[in-house]
Design a protein around this motif. Structure first.
Motif, PDB file in Angstrom:
ATOM      1  N   TYR A  55      30.494  47.088  46.246  1.00  0.00           N
ATOM      2  CA  TYR A  55      30.500  46.417  47.543  1.00  0.00           C
ATOM      3  C   TYR A  55      30.659  44.911  47.352  1.00  0.00           C
ATOM      4  CZ  TYR A  55      29.185  45.140  52.288  1.00  0.00           C
ATOM      5  OH  TYR A  55      29.183  44.630  53.564  1.00  0.00           O
ATOM      6  N   VAL A  56      29.939  44.343  46.401  1.00  0.00           N
ATOM      7  CA  VAL A  56      30.032  42.901  46.135  1.00  0.00           C
ATOM      8  C   VAL A  56      31.430  42.557  45.621  1.00  0.00           C
ATOM      9  CG1 VAL A  56      29.130  41.000  44.724  1.00  0.00           C
ATOM     10  CG2 VAL A  56      27.549  42.618  45.793  1.00  0.00           C
ATOM     11  N   LYS A  57      31.999  43.402  44.787  1.00  0.00           N
ATOM     12  CA  LYS A  57      33.370  43.157  44.304  1.00  0.00           C
ATOM     13  C   LYS A  57      34.362  43.196  45.459  1.00  0.00           C
ATOM     14  CE  LYS A  57      33.185  44.453  39.449  1.00  0.00           C
ATOM     15  NZ  LYS A  57      33.751  45.340  38.430  1.00  0.00           N
ATOM     16  N   ARG A  58      34.145  44.097  46.385  1.00  0.00           N
ATOM     17  CA  ARG A  58      35.032  44.144  47.556  1.00  0.00           C
ATOM     18  C   ARG A  58      34.894  42.857  48.367  1.00  0.00           C
ATOM     19  NH1 ARG A  58      35.735  48.916  52.062  1.00  0.00           N
ATOM     20  NH2 ARG A  58      37.407  47.877  53.177  1.00  0.00           N
ATOM     21  N   MET A  59      33.679  42.349  48.479  1.00  0.00           N
ATOM     22  CA  MET A  59      33.468  41.076  49.162  1.00  0.00           C
ATOM     23  C   MET A  59      34.236  39.950  48.456  1.00  0.00           C
ATOM     24  SD  MET A  59      29.368  41.242  50.051  1.00  0.00           S
ATOM     25  CE  MET A  59      29.306  39.639  50.858  1.00  0.00           C
ATOM     26  N   ILE A  60      34.250  39.982  47.127  1.00  0.00           N
ATOM     27  CA  ILE A  60      34.962  38.964  46.354  1.00  0.00           C
ATOM     28  C   ILE A  60      36.462  39.049  46.622  1.00  0.00           C
ATOM     29  CG2 ILE A  60      35.614  38.293  43.997  1.00  0.00           C
ATOM     30  CD1 ILE A  60      32.683  38.979  43.199  1.00  0.00           C
ATOM     31  N   VAL A  61      37.009  40.263  46.580  1.00  0.00           N
ATOM     32  CA  VAL A  61      38.444  40.437  46.845  1.00  0.00           C
ATOM     33  C   VAL A  61      38.775  39.973  48.259  1.00  0.00           C
ATOM     34  CG1 VAL A  61      40.286  42.142  47.140  1.00  0.00           C
ATOM     35  CG2 VAL A  61      38.771  42.286  45.176  1.00  0.00           C
ATOM     36  N   ALA A 114      45.928  40.806  43.632  1.00  0.00           N
ATOM     37  CA  ALA A 114      44.664  41.555  43.646  1.00  0.00           C
ATOM     38  C   ALA A 114      44.883  42.981  43.154  1.00  0.00           C
ATOM     39  CB  ALA A 114      44.065  41.555  45.052  1.00  0.00           C
ATOM     40  N   VAL A 115      45.968  43.620  43.610  1.00  0.00           N
ATOM     41  CA  VAL A 115      46.260  44.990  43.172  1.00  0.00           C
ATOM     42  C   VAL A 115      46.508  45.028  41.664  1.00  0.00           C
ATOM     43  CG1 VAL A 115      47.964  46.868  43.314  1.00  0.00           C
ATOM     44  CG2 VAL A 115      47.075  45.826  45.407  1.00  0.00           C
ATOM     45  N   ILE A 116      47.288  44.086  41.149  1.00  0.00           N
ATOM     46  CA  ILE A 116      47.569  44.046  39.710  1.00  0.00           C
ATOM     47  C   ILE A 116      46.281  43.809  38.919  1.00  0.00           C
ATOM     48  CG2 ILE A 116      48.744  42.711  37.886  1.00  0.00           C
ATOM     49  CD1 ILE A 116      50.594  44.609  39.476  1.00  0.00           C
ATOM     50  N   ALA A 117      45.459  42.873  39.378  1.00  0.00           N
ATOM     51  CA  ALA A 117      44.197  42.581  38.681  1.00  0.00           C
ATOM     52  C   ALA A 117      43.268  43.785  38.704  1.00  0.00           C
ATOM     53  CB  ALA A 117      43.515  41.368  39.309  1.00  0.00           C
ATOM     54  N   LEU A 118      43.148  44.429  39.850  1.00  0.00           N
ATOM     55  CA  LEU A 118      42.259  45.585  39.957  1.00  0.00           C
ATOM     56  C   LEU A 118      42.774  46.768  39.138  1.00  0.00           C
ATOM     57  CD1 LEU A 118      41.466  45.344  43.759  1.00  0.00           C
ATOM     58  CD2 LEU A 118      39.833  45.021  41.894  1.00  0.00           C
ATOM     59  N   GLU A 122      40.977  45.573  35.657  1.00  0.00           N
ATOM     60  CA  GLU A 122      39.728  46.270  35.933  1.00  0.00           C
ATOM     61  C   GLU A 122      39.830  47.769  35.687  1.00  0.00           C
ATOM     62  OE1 GLU A 122      36.472  45.311  37.272  1.00  0.00           O
ATOM     63  OE2 GLU A 122      37.154  43.437  36.381  1.00  0.00           O
ATOM     64  N   GLY A 123      41.063  48.312  35.675  1.00  0.00           N
ATOM     65  CA  GLY A 123      41.254  49.723  35.377  1.00  0.00           C
ATOM     66  C   GLY A 123      40.943  50.676  36.517  1.00  0.00           C
ATOM     67  N   HIS A 124      41.003  50.188  37.759  1.00  0.00           N
ATOM     68  CA  HIS A 124      40.728  51.049  38.908  1.00  0.00           C
ATOM     69  C   HIS A 124      41.926  51.935  39.235  1.00  0.00           C
ATOM     70  CE1 HIS A 124      36.906  49.291  39.990  1.00  0.00           C
ATOM     71  NE2 HIS A 124      37.422  48.076  39.902  1.00  0.00           N
ATOM     72  N   SER A 125      41.641  53.078  39.834  1.00  0.00           N
ATOM     73  CA  SER A 125      42.701  53.975  40.291  1.00  0.00           C
ATOM     74  C   SER A 125      43.246  53.464  41.625  1.00  0.00           C
ATOM     75  CB  SER A 125      42.151  55.393  40.481  1.00  0.00           C
ATOM     76  OG  SER A 125      41.282  55.421  41.598  1.00  0.00           O
ATOM     77  N   VAL A 126      44.364  54.027  42.061  1.00  0.00           N
ATOM     78  CA  VAL A 126      44.966  53.650  43.345  1.00  0.00           C
ATOM     79  C   VAL A 126      43.975  53.895  44.480  1.00  0.00           C
ATOM     80  CG1 VAL A 126      46.785  54.253  44.991  1.00  0.00           C
ATOM     81  CG2 VAL A 126      47.339  53.956  42.578  1.00  0.00           C
ATOM     82  N   ASP A 127      43.288  55.031  44.454  1.00  0.00           N
ATOM     83  CA  ASP A 127      42.322  55.344  45.509  1.00  0.00           C
ATOM     84  C   ASP A 127      41.149  54.364  45.508  1.00  0.00           C
ATOM     85  OD1 ASP A 127      43.817  57.482  46.453  1.00  0.00           O
ATOM     86  OD2 ASP A 127      42.769  58.944  45.210  1.00  0.00           O
ATOM     87  N   GLU A 128      40.675  53.990  44.333  1.00  0.00           N
ATOM     88  CA  GLU A 128      39.577  53.028  44.245  1.00  0.00           C
ATOM     89  C   GLU A 128      40.016  51.657  44.774  1.00  0.00           C
ATOM     90  OE1 GLU A 128      37.211  54.733  40.310  1.00  0.00           O
ATOM     91  OE2 GLU A 128      38.913  53.381  40.046  1.00  0.00           O
ATOM     92  N   ILE A 129      41.228  51.251  44.433  1.00  0.00           N
ATOM     93  CA  ILE A 129      41.749  49.970  44.918  1.00  0.00           C
ATOM     94  C   ILE A 129      41.887  50.003  46.429  1.00  0.00           C
ATOM     95  CG2 ILE A 129      43.711  48.371  44.859  1.00  0.00           C
ATOM     96  CD1 ILE A 129      44.185  49.368  41.944  1.00  0.00           C
ATOM     97  N   ALA A 130      42.372  51.106  46.952  1.00  0.00           N
ATOM     98  CA  ALA A 130      42.503  51.251  48.404  1.00  0.00           C
ATOM     99  C   ALA A 130      41.142  51.098  49.071  1.00  0.00           C
ATOM    100  CB  ALA A 130      43.127  52.599  48.748  1.00  0.00           C
ATOM    101  N   ASP A 131      40.127  51.689  48.475  1.00  0.00           N
ATOM    102  CA  ASP A 131      38.777  51.579  49.025  1.00  0.00           C
ATOM    103  C   ASP A 131      38.277  50.136  48.949  1.00  0.00           C
ATOM    104  OD1 ASP A 131      36.368  52.741  50.130  1.00  0.00           O
ATOM    105  OD2 ASP A 131      35.474  52.400  48.151  1.00  0.00           O
ATOM    106  N   ILE A 132      38.497  49.481  47.829  1.00  0.00           N
ATOM    107  CA  ILE A 132      38.052  48.090  47.653  1.00  0.00           C
ATOM    108  C   ILE A 132      38.741  47.171  48.653  1.00  0.00           C
ATOM    109  CG2 ILE A 132      38.135  46.098  46.094  1.00  0.00           C
ATOM    110  CD1 ILE A 132      37.698  48.129  43.778  1.00  0.00           C
ATOM    111  N   LEU A 133      40.044  47.354  48.827  1.00  0.00           N
ATOM    112  CA  LEU A 133      40.809  46.478  49.719  1.00  0.00           C
ATOM    113  C   LEU A 133      40.742  46.905  51.182  1.00  0.00           C
ATOM    114  CD1 LEU A 133      44.033  45.867  47.592  1.00  0.00           C
ATOM    115  CD2 LEU A 133      42.045  44.384  47.838  1.00  0.00           C
TER     116      LEU A 133
END
Length: 162
Positions: A55-61, A114-118, A122-133
Protein backbone atom coordinates in the motif's frame (compact mmCIF):
# COMPACT_ATOMS: atom_id res chain seq x y z
CA UNK A 1 3.85 -3.55 13.67
CA UNK A 2 3.90 0.10 14.70
CA UNK A 3 4.52 2.88 12.22
CA UNK A 4 7.92 3.55 13.80
CA UNK A 5 8.91 -0.12 13.47
CA UNK A 6 7.79 -0.15 9.84
CA UNK A 7 9.84 2.95 9.02
CA UNK A 8 12.90 1.61 10.84
CA UNK A 9 12.69 -1.70 8.97
CA UNK A 10 11.67 -0.52 5.48
CA UNK A 11 12.89 3.07 4.99
CA UNK A 12 16.00 2.06 3.03
CA UNK A 13 13.99 -0.18 0.71
CA UNK A 14 11.36 2.52 0.17
CA UNK A 15 14.05 5.09 -0.67
CA UNK A 16 15.69 2.69 -3.16
CA UNK A 17 12.27 2.01 -4.69
CA UNK A 18 11.53 5.72 -5.10
CA UNK A 19 15.04 6.36 -6.44
CA UNK A 20 14.53 3.77 -9.17
CA UNK A 21 11.31 5.56 -10.15
CA UNK A 22 12.70 9.09 -10.08
CA UNK A 23 16.41 8.67 -10.91
CA UNK A 24 16.91 11.50 -8.41
CA UNK A 25 17.74 10.70 -4.77
CA UNK A 26 16.55 14.11 -3.55
CA UNK A 27 13.20 13.83 -5.32
CA UNK A 28 12.90 10.24 -4.05
CA UNK A 29 13.55 11.44 -0.50
CA UNK A 30 10.89 14.15 -0.88
CA UNK A 31 8.35 11.66 -2.20
CA UNK A 32 9.02 9.07 0.51
CA UNK A 33 8.91 11.74 3.24
CA UNK A 34 5.62 13.11 1.99
CA UNK A 35 4.09 9.64 1.65
CA UNK A 36 5.26 8.58 5.12
CA UNK A 37 3.75 11.70 6.69
CA UNK A 38 0.41 10.85 5.08
CA UNK A 39 0.75 7.16 5.95
CA UNK A 40 1.46 7.93 9.61
CA UNK A 41 -1.95 9.54 9.99
CA UNK A 42 -3.66 6.48 8.43
CA UNK A 43 -1.38 3.81 9.85
CA UNK A 44 -4.06 2.02 11.87
CA UNK A 45 -6.18 1.57 8.74
CA UNK A 46 -3.15 0.65 6.59
CA UNK A 47 -2.02 -2.11 8.97
CA UNK A 48 -5.45 -3.75 8.76
CA UNK A 49 -4.71 -4.50 5.10
CA UNK A 50 -2.94 -7.69 4.10
CA UNK A 51 0.15 -5.93 2.76
CA UNK A 52 0.86 -2.52 4.28
CA UNK A 53 4.18 -2.19 2.44
CA UNK A 54 2.48 -2.73 -0.92
CA UNK A 55 0.00 0.00 0.00
CA UNK A 56 2.82 2.42 0.88
CA UNK A 57 4.61 1.56 -2.38
CA UNK A 58 1.43 2.31 -4.28
CA UNK A 59 1.28 5.66 -2.50
CA UNK A 60 4.86 6.32 -3.64
CA UNK A 61 4.06 5.48 -7.27
CA UNK A 62 0.94 7.65 -7.17
CA UNK A 63 2.89 10.55 -5.72
CA UNK A 64 5.55 10.13 -8.40
CA UNK A 65 2.99 10.10 -11.20
CA UNK A 66 0.81 12.87 -9.77
CA UNK A 67 0.53 16.16 -11.60
CA UNK A 68 1.75 18.04 -8.55
CA UNK A 69 5.23 16.64 -9.21
CA UNK A 70 5.37 17.48 -12.92
CA UNK A 71 7.01 20.82 -12.22
CA UNK A 72 9.76 19.21 -10.14
CA UNK A 73 13.26 19.55 -11.56
CA UNK A 74 14.88 16.24 -12.50
CA UNK A 75 18.56 15.98 -11.68
CA UNK A 76 20.36 13.12 -13.46
CA UNK A 77 22.28 10.75 -11.21
CA UNK A 78 25.83 9.56 -11.59
CA UNK A 79 26.78 5.85 -11.38
CA UNK A 80 27.95 6.28 -7.80
CA UNK A 81 24.79 8.05 -6.64
CA UNK A 82 22.52 5.43 -8.20
CA UNK A 83 24.64 2.57 -6.87
CA UNK A 84 24.63 4.03 -3.35
CA UNK A 85 20.93 4.90 -3.34
CA UNK A 86 19.74 1.69 -4.97
CA UNK A 87 22.39 -0.74 -3.77
CA UNK A 88 21.84 -4.17 -5.24
CA UNK A 89 18.69 -3.40 -7.23
CA UNK A 90 20.21 -2.45 -10.57
CA UNK A 91 20.23 -5.54 -12.83
CA UNK A 92 22.00 -3.55 -15.56
CA UNK A 93 25.02 -2.53 -13.46
CA UNK A 94 27.46 -4.61 -15.54
CA UNK A 95 26.27 -3.50 -18.98
CA UNK A 96 28.64 -1.36 -21.03
CA UNK A 97 25.85 0.95 -22.22
CA UNK A 98 24.37 1.37 -18.74
CA UNK A 99 24.54 5.18 -18.81
CA UNK A 100 22.72 5.37 -22.12
CA UNK A 101 20.10 2.89 -20.92
CA UNK A 102 19.51 4.85 -17.72
CA UNK A 103 19.22 8.13 -19.64
CA UNK A 104 16.69 6.55 -22.01
CA UNK A 105 14.65 5.07 -19.15
CA UNK A 106 14.67 8.39 -17.29
CA UNK A 107 13.37 10.13 -20.45
CA UNK A 108 10.28 7.91 -20.65
CA UNK A 109 6.91 9.35 -19.64
CA UNK A 110 6.22 8.86 -15.93
CA UNK A 111 3.72 6.00 -16.23
CA UNK A 112 5.93 4.10 -18.67
CA UNK A 113 8.94 4.65 -16.40
CA UNK A 114 6.91 3.42 -13.42
CA UNK A 115 5.89 0.27 -15.32
CA UNK A 116 9.50 -0.42 -16.37
CA UNK A 117 10.79 0.17 -12.82
CA UNK A 118 8.11 -2.02 -11.25
CA UNK A 119 8.56 -4.81 -13.81
CA UNK A 120 12.32 -4.96 -14.32
CA UNK A 121 13.74 -3.47 -11.12
CA UNK A 122 11.13 -4.66 -8.62
CA UNK A 123 10.17 -7.87 -10.45
CA UNK A 124 6.39 -7.43 -10.23
CA UNK A 125 4.00 -9.24 -12.54
CA UNK A 126 1.65 -7.38 -14.90
CA UNK A 127 -1.28 -8.04 -12.54
CA UNK A 128 0.67 -6.77 -9.52
CA UNK A 129 1.67 -3.61 -11.41
CA UNK A 130 -1.94 -3.07 -12.45
CA UNK A 131 -2.96 -3.32 -8.81
CA UNK A 132 -0.21 -0.92 -7.68
CA UNK A 133 -1.05 1.64 -10.35
CA UNK A 134 -4.80 1.16 -10.07
CA UNK A 135 -5.24 0.35 -13.76
CA UNK A 136 -6.19 -2.69 -15.84
CA UNK A 137 -3.53 -5.26 -16.78
CA UNK A 138 -4.06 -4.37 -20.45
CA UNK A 139 -3.07 -0.76 -19.67
CA UNK A 140 0.14 -2.02 -18.03
CA UNK A 141 0.91 -4.13 -21.10
CA UNK A 142 0.36 -1.11 -23.39
CA UNK A 143 2.67 1.09 -21.27
CA UNK A 144 5.30 -1.65 -21.16
CA UNK A 145 5.09 -2.28 -24.90
CA UNK A 146 5.37 1.42 -25.73
CA UNK A 147 8.24 1.90 -23.30
CA UNK A 148 10.17 -1.11 -24.59
CA UNK A 149 9.60 -0.05 -28.22
CA UNK A 150 10.91 3.42 -27.41
CA UNK A 151 13.91 1.97 -25.56
CA UNK A 152 14.68 -0.43 -28.44
CA UNK A 153 14.50 2.43 -30.91
CA UNK A 154 16.85 4.55 -28.79
CA UNK A 155 19.29 1.71 -28.19
CA UNK A 156 19.35 0.90 -31.92
CA UNK A 157 20.02 4.58 -32.68
CA UNK A 158 22.85 4.65 -30.12
CA UNK A 159 24.38 1.51 -31.66
CA UNK A 160 24.22 2.94 -35.18
CA UNK A 161 26.00 6.14 -34.09
CA UNK A 162 29.13 4.29 -32.98
Amino acid sequence: MTFEEFVAARLGALLRYATVLTFDPHHADDIVSEVLVRASTRWRRITRMDQPEAYVKRMIVNEFISARRRSARVVPMSHEQLDNAAAGVDPHAGLPDRDALMRHVSALPRRQRAVIALRYFEGHSVDEIADILGVRPSTVRVHASQALARLRMNVTTVGENR
